[in-house]
Design a protein around this motif. Structure first.
Motif, PDB file in Angstrom:
ATOM      1  N   GLU A  75       0.731  -1.265   0.282  1.00 28.65           N
ATOM      2  CA  GLU A  75       0.149   0.005  -0.084  1.00 28.65           C
ATOM      3  C   GLU A  75       0.804   1.318   0.028  1.00 28.65           C
ATOM      4  O   GLU A  75       0.136   2.310  -0.034  1.00 28.65           O
ATOM      5  CB  GLU A  75      -0.774   0.127   1.211  1.00 28.65           C
ATOM      6  N   LEU A  76       2.223   1.161   0.119  1.00 28.70           N
ATOM      7  CA  LEU A  76       2.976   2.319   0.384  1.00 28.70           C
ATOM      8  C   LEU A  76       3.375   2.741  -0.995  1.00 28.70           C
ATOM      9  O   LEU A  76       3.646   2.102  -2.027  1.00 28.70           O
ATOM     10  CB  LEU A  76       3.988   2.060   1.165  1.00 28.70           C
ATOM     11  N   ASP A  77       3.701   4.035  -0.870  1.00 32.92           N
ATOM     12  CA  ASP A  77       4.294   4.763  -2.198  1.00 32.92           C
ATOM     13  C   ASP A  77       5.727   4.660  -2.403  1.00 32.92           C
ATOM     14  O   ASP A  77       6.398   3.934  -1.303  1.00 32.92           O
ATOM     15  CB  ASP A  77       3.701   6.430  -2.191  1.00 32.92           C
ATOM     16  N   ARG A  79       8.448   6.349  -1.561  1.00 36.14           N
ATOM     17  CA  ARG A  79       9.211   6.929  -0.589  1.00 36.14           C
ATOM     18  C   ARG A  79       8.644   5.881   0.772  1.00 36.14           C
ATOM     19  O   ARG A  79       9.829   5.343   1.601  1.00 36.14           O
ATOM     20  CB  ARG A  79       8.677   8.111   0.032  1.00 36.14           C
ATOM     21  N   GLY A  80       7.525   5.431   1.016  1.00 33.36           N
ATOM     22  CA  GLY A  80       7.139   4.543   1.914  1.00 33.36           C
ATOM     23  C   GLY A  80       7.847   3.183   1.871  1.00 33.36           C
ATOM     24  O   GLY A  80       8.438   2.484   3.054  1.00 33.36           O
ATOM     25  N   ARG A  81       7.891   2.666   0.677  1.00 32.24           N
ATOM     26  CA  ARG A  81       8.642   1.541   0.471  1.00 32.24           C
ATOM     27  C   ARG A  81      10.105   1.455   0.607  1.00 32.24           C
ATOM     28  O   ARG A  81      10.629   0.474   1.274  1.00 32.24           O
ATOM     29  CB  ARG A  81       8.397   0.903  -0.891  1.00 32.24           C
ATOM     30  N   VAL A  82      10.739   2.518   0.259  1.00 28.85           N
ATOM     31  CA  VAL A  82      12.101   2.551   0.597  1.00 28.85           C
ATOM     32  C   VAL A  82      12.282   2.705   2.161  1.00 28.85           C
ATOM     33  O   VAL A  82      13.264   1.936   2.653  1.00 28.85           O
ATOM     34  CB  VAL A  82      12.619   4.163   0.095  1.00 28.85           C
ATOM     35  N   GLY A  83      11.435   3.459   2.979  1.00 27.40           N
ATOM     36  CA  GLY A  83      11.554   3.659   4.408  1.00 27.40           C
ATOM     37  C   GLY A  83      11.343   2.226   5.083  1.00 27.40           C
ATOM     38  O   GLY A  83      12.081   1.537   6.020  1.00 27.40           O
ATOM     39  N   ALA A  84      10.190   1.334   4.578  1.00 23.93           N
ATOM     40  CA  ALA A  84      10.154   0.153   5.156  1.00 23.93           C
ATOM     41  C   ALA A  84      11.081  -0.708   4.670  1.00 23.93           C
ATOM     42  O   ALA A  84      11.270  -1.414   5.898  1.00 23.93           O
ATOM     43  CB  ALA A  84       8.626  -0.260   4.366  1.00 23.93           C
ATOM     44  N   LEU A  85      11.628  -1.076   3.666  1.00 24.24           N
ATOM     45  CA  LEU A  85      12.926  -1.679   3.227  1.00 24.24           C
ATOM     46  C   LEU A  85      13.901  -1.435   3.925  1.00 24.24           C
ATOM     47  O   LEU A  85      14.773  -2.548   4.604  1.00 24.24           O
ATOM     48  CB  LEU A  85      13.069  -1.898   1.850  1.00 24.24           C
ATOM     49  N   SER A  86      14.216  -0.317   4.525  1.00 21.30           N
ATOM     50  CA  SER A  86      15.373   0.221   5.047  1.00 21.30           C
ATOM     51  C   SER A  86      15.244  -0.288   6.471  1.00 21.30           C
ATOM     52  O   SER A  86      16.316  -0.943   7.099  1.00 21.30           O
ATOM     53  CB  SER A  86      15.336   1.583   5.236  1.00 21.30           C
ATOM     54  N   ALA A  87      14.141  -0.203   7.115  1.00 17.42           N
ATOM     55  CA  ALA A  87      13.834  -0.772   8.397  1.00 17.42           C
ATOM     56  C   ALA A  87      13.767  -2.294   8.500  1.00 17.42           C
ATOM     57  O   ALA A  87      14.447  -2.851   9.445  1.00 17.42           O
ATOM     58  CB  ALA A  87      12.462  -0.170   8.872  1.00 17.42           C
ATOM     59  N   SER A 108      10.378   0.633  -9.097  1.00 15.93           N
ATOM     60  CA  SER A 108      11.321   1.868  -8.885  1.00 15.93           C
ATOM     61  C   SER A 108      12.739   1.378  -8.339  1.00 15.93           C
ATOM     62  O   SER A 108      13.028   0.777  -7.672  1.00 15.93           O
ATOM     63  CB  SER A 108      10.669   2.443  -7.396  1.00 15.93           C
ATOM     64  N   PRO A 109      13.715   2.032  -9.415  1.00 17.98           N
ATOM     65  CA  PRO A 109      15.253   1.672  -8.959  1.00 17.98           C
ATOM     66  C   PRO A 109      15.612   2.046  -7.479  1.00 17.98           C
ATOM     67  O   PRO A 109      16.304   1.416  -6.928  1.00 17.98           O
ATOM     68  CB  PRO A 109      15.813   2.710  -9.831  1.00 17.98           C
TER      69      PRO A 109
END
Length: 152
Positions: A75-77, A79-87, A108-109
């Motif tokens: 459901e994340l955009d 930026r949200g996916r990047v943040g989630a994967l970083s976590a 998204s690259p």
């Protein structure tokens, strides 16, 4: 929903990362619970608050939130996916590796990069296998390089 302290609310809304960093160092149980509620699927949660909550859980390496982050990912955009994967890369559980592996082919690259960096941080044999596969199949040369450097 649990009551959020004014201090936590101000830290979430501040442009200055210092307030949020201070809050992370304290890791008060009431803040942990309030941040956990930001991982719900409710539509009225500001995306940047949700991203900051995931960041906090990644910094704390809070394994218990991995299922919630995985549930939110579709459901994340970007930026949200990047943040989630970083976590997830910081948390480092086997479920984190699975979720990161599911995003090495994201449109998204930047998301693919976050997945590669997270897998490299975890460094388990399974994470390295996913990175090796990514290094062979990734269409972007710079991302192939990222995967190759993180797979050893």
């Amino acid at each position: 929903m649990a009551e959020m302290s004014q201090e936590l609310r101000a830290a979430l809304e501040a442009d200055d990362a210092g307030e949020f960093a201070q809050l992370l160092r304290r890791r008060r149980p009431e803040d942990v619970e309030a941040l956990r509620e930001l991982l719900s699927t409710e539509d009225d949660i500001p995306p940047d608050h949700r991203t900051k909550a995931m960041y906090a859980f990644g910094q704390w390496r809070e394994e218990s939130v991995v299922p919630e982050i995985r549930r939110l990912l579709p459901e994340l955009d970007e930026r949200g996916r990047v943040g989630a994967l970083s976590a997830l890369g910081r948390i480092g559980t086997p479920d984190s590796v699975t979720a990161l592996g599911e995003h090495v082919e994201d449109p998204s690259p930047q998301v693919r990069k976050a997945a590669a960096v997270g897998l490299g941080r975890i460094g388990t044999p399974e994470a390295r296998r996913v990175l090796t596969d990514m290094a062979q199949t990734e269409s972007e040369p710079w991302l192939r390089d990222v995967a190759t450097r993180r797979a050893p």
